[in-house]
Design a protein around this motif. Structure first.
Motif, mmCIF file in Angstrom:
data_model
loop_
_atom_site.group_PDB
_atom_site.id
_atom_site.type_symbol
_atom_site.label_atom_id
_atom_site.label_comp_id
_atom_site.label_asym_id
_atom_site.label_seq_id
_atom_site.Cartn_x
_atom_site.Cartn_y
_atom_site.Cartn_z
ATOM 1 N N GLY A 5 2.797 3.992 -0.307
ATOM 2 C CA GLY A 5 2.495 2.694 0.279
ATOM 3 C C GLY A 5 1.958 2.828 1.685
ATOM 4 N N ILE A 6 1.340 1.766 2.136
ATOM 5 C CA ILE A 6 0.826 1.679 3.496
ATOM 6 C C ILE A 6 1.743 0.719 4.237
ATOM 7 C CG2 ILE A 6 -1.136 0.998 4.927
ATOM 8 C CD1 ILE A 6 -2.912 1.607 2.464
ATOM 9 N N TYR A 7 2.129 1.077 5.443
ATOM 10 C CA TYR A 7 3.133 0.290 6.153
ATOM 11 C C TYR A 7 2.558 -0.784 7.063
ATOM 12 C CZ TYR A 7 6.358 3.294 3.919
ATOM 13 O OH TYR A 7 7.068 3.937 2.944
ATOM 14 N N LEU A 8 1.260 -0.952 7.063
ATOM 15 C CA LEU A 8 0.661 -2.061 7.797
ATOM 16 C C LEU A 8 0.902 -3.342 7.002
ATOM 17 C CD1 LEU A 8 -2.718 -0.379 8.774
ATOM 18 C CD2 LEU A 8 -0.679 -0.665 10.205
ATOM 19 N N SER A 9 1.253 -4.401 7.670
ATOM 20 C CA SER A 9 1.626 -5.650 7.001
ATOM 21 C C SER A 9 0.564 -6.143 6.028
ATOM 22 C CB SER A 9 1.908 -6.738 8.041
ATOM 23 O OG SER A 9 3.028 -6.388 8.816
ATOM 24 N N ARG A 10 -0.682 -6.018 6.393
ATOM 25 C CA ARG A 10 -1.755 -6.541 5.545
ATOM 26 C C ARG A 10 -1.952 -5.728 4.265
ATOM 27 N NH1 ARG A 10 -5.792 -8.053 10.527
ATOM 28 N NH2 ARG A 10 -4.567 -9.834 11.204
ATOM 29 N N PHE A 11 -1.336 -4.543 4.193
ATOM 30 C CA PHE A 11 -1.449 -3.698 3.007
ATOM 31 C C PHE A 11 -0.102 -3.460 2.335
ATOM 32 C CE2 PHE A 11 -5.000 -2.381 5.766
ATOM 33 C CZ PHE A 11 -6.055 -2.651 4.917
ATOM 34 N N ALA A 12 0.930 -4.159 2.777
ATOM 35 C CA ALA A 12 2.286 -3.912 2.281
ATOM 36 C C ALA A 12 2.455 -4.238 0.802
ATOM 37 C CB ALA A 12 3.297 -4.709 3.111
ATOM 38 N N ASP A 14 6.170 -2.843 -10.519
ATOM 39 C CA ASP A 14 6.426 -4.218 -10.961
ATOM 40 C C ASP A 14 7.845 -4.662 -10.602
ATOM 41 O OD1 ASP A 14 3.844 -4.284 -11.960
ATOM 42 O OD2 ASP A 14 4.448 -4.134 -14.068
ATOM 43 N N ALA A 15 8.818 -3.762 -10.740
ATOM 44 C CA ALA A 15 10.219 -4.098 -10.460
ATOM 45 C C ALA A 15 10.502 -4.226 -8.966
ATOM 46 C CB ALA A 15 11.136 -3.040 -11.079
ATOM 47 N N ASN A 16 9.609 -3.691 -8.137
ATOM 48 C CA ASN A 16 9.851 -3.680 -6.695
ATOM 49 C C ASN A 16 8.879 -4.549 -5.907
ATOM 50 O OD1 ASN A 16 12.151 -1.692 -5.996
ATOM 51 N ND2 ASN A 16 11.017 -0.724 -7.665
ATOM 52 N N GLY A 17 8.230 -5.479 -6.584
ATOM 53 C CA GLY A 17 7.389 -6.451 -5.902
ATOM 54 C C GLY A 17 6.075 -5.913 -5.372
ATOM 55 N N THR A 37 12.052 9.576 -0.966
ATOM 56 C CA THR A 37 13.361 9.233 -1.533
ATOM 57 C C THR A 37 13.955 8.007 -0.853
ATOM 58 O OG1 THR A 37 13.775 11.517 -2.195
ATOM 59 C CG2 THR A 37 15.702 10.102 -1.969
ATOM 60 N N VAL A 38 13.764 7.886 0.452
ATOM 61 C CA VAL A 38 14.359 6.760 1.178
ATOM 62 C C VAL A 38 13.409 5.568 1.313
ATOM 63 C CG1 VAL A 38 15.957 8.218 2.443
ATOM 64 C CG2 VAL A 38 13.742 7.695 3.451
ATOM 65 N N SER A 39 12.129 5.783 1.089
ATOM 66 C CA SER A 39 11.149 4.712 1.242
ATOM 67 C C SER A 39 11.155 3.791 0.024
ATOM 68 C CB SER A 39 9.750 5.305 1.401
ATOM 69 O OG SER A 39 8.785 4.271 1.325
ATOM 70 N N THR A 40 11.111 2.493 0.283
ATOM 71 C CA THR A 40 10.995 1.527 -0.810
ATOM 72 C C THR A 40 9.550 1.353 -1.258
ATOM 73 O OG1 THR A 40 10.821 -0.300 0.757
ATOM 74 C CG2 THR A 40 13.034 0.252 -0.061
ATOM 75 N N ARG A 41 8.605 1.942 -0.531
ATOM 76 C CA ARG A 41 7.179 1.789 -0.844
ATOM 77 C C ARG A 41 6.565 3.060 -1.436
ATOM 78 N NH1 ARG A 41 6.778 -3.106 -1.355
ATOM 79 N NH2 ARG A 41 4.556 -3.010 -1.228
ATOM 80 N N ASN A 42 7.357 4.126 -1.590
ATOM 81 C CA ASN A 42 6.842 5.387 -2.117
ATOM 82 C C ASN A 42 7.647 5.814 -3.336
ATOM 83 O OD1 ASN A 42 5.346 5.260 0.226
ATOM 84 N ND2 ASN A 42 5.966 7.243 0.987
ATOM 85 N N LEU A 43 6.972 6.513 -4.253
ATOM 86 C CA LEU A 43 7.637 7.053 -5.430
ATOM 87 C C LEU A 43 7.011 8.393 -5.766
ATOM 88 C CD1 LEU A 43 9.672 6.529 -7.787
ATOM 89 C CD2 LEU A 43 7.710 5.644 -9.077
#
Length: 181
Positions: free
Chosen positions: A88-95, A126-129, A64-70
């Motif tokens: 999502g993965i929080y390592l920069s190379r996989f962001a 798509d809407a969140n980059g 709910t609070v993560s911008t990389r998870n749904l």
């Protein structure tokens, strides 16, 4: 992350797709066990890698609070009949990417629930980059593979003899991805 609730009416079946809520945790735990026992398309057999109510509560809170998870659920008459998750993965190379997974109660196959869960996830990405969505699918799940291809996914690789099913035979896992330019 949270999305706006969407209502669908497919082949006479009405359902809503919405973000998972903490009060869904107990039902999600039960539905996941049910779905795992209904098909061999999932990675788990019934009861394996069990997630209890508190486990789902924690996942929902994080997502709910993560911008990389749904975390989405499909609901028919106040009953969860399917769900999907992008993680999502929080390592920069996989962001730039997330991994997608979906499951639907067998009695509700054929109503576009899995497709609409995926389409809502694609719209969110798509809407969140988010540039890439990945997923894995059993080679025998030809209907799912075609759906994924219709929605812009490409086969990126094959994990040979990756799973052993109840017939004692080994099956390949198809790795697919969708990249947004």
């Amino acid at each position: 992350m949270i999305i706006n609730e969407q209502e669908f009416f497919v082949k006479g079946q009405q359902y809503v797709i919405r973000s998972a809520r903490e009060e869904d945790a107990k039902e999600l735990s039960e539905v996941r066990v049910q779905i795992d026992g209904e098909t061999e398309n999932m990675d788990r057999e019934r009861g394996e890698a069990f997630i209890d109510e508190s486990g789902f509560t924690q996942i929902i809170q994080t997502d709910t609070v993560s911008t990389r998870n749904l975390f989405l659920v499909a609901v028919v008459e106040n009953q969860i009949v399917g769900f999907s998750r992008c993680e999502g993965i929080y390592l920069s190379r996989f962001a730039h990417k997330v991994e997608f997974g979906v499951c639907v109660v067998k009695d509700f196959w054929g109503y576009g629930i899995g497709k609409n869960l995926l389409q809502e996830s694609i719209s969110w990405a798509d809407a969140n980059g988010i540039k890439k969505i990945t997923l894995n699918v059993l080679e025998t799940n030809e209907k799912a593979i075609k759906l994924y291809q219709d929605l812009g996914f490409e086969i990126e690789g094959i994990l040979k003899k990756d799973k052993i099913l109840s017939d004692g035979n080994y099956y390949n896992t198809v790795m697919m991805g969708r990249f947004m330019e």
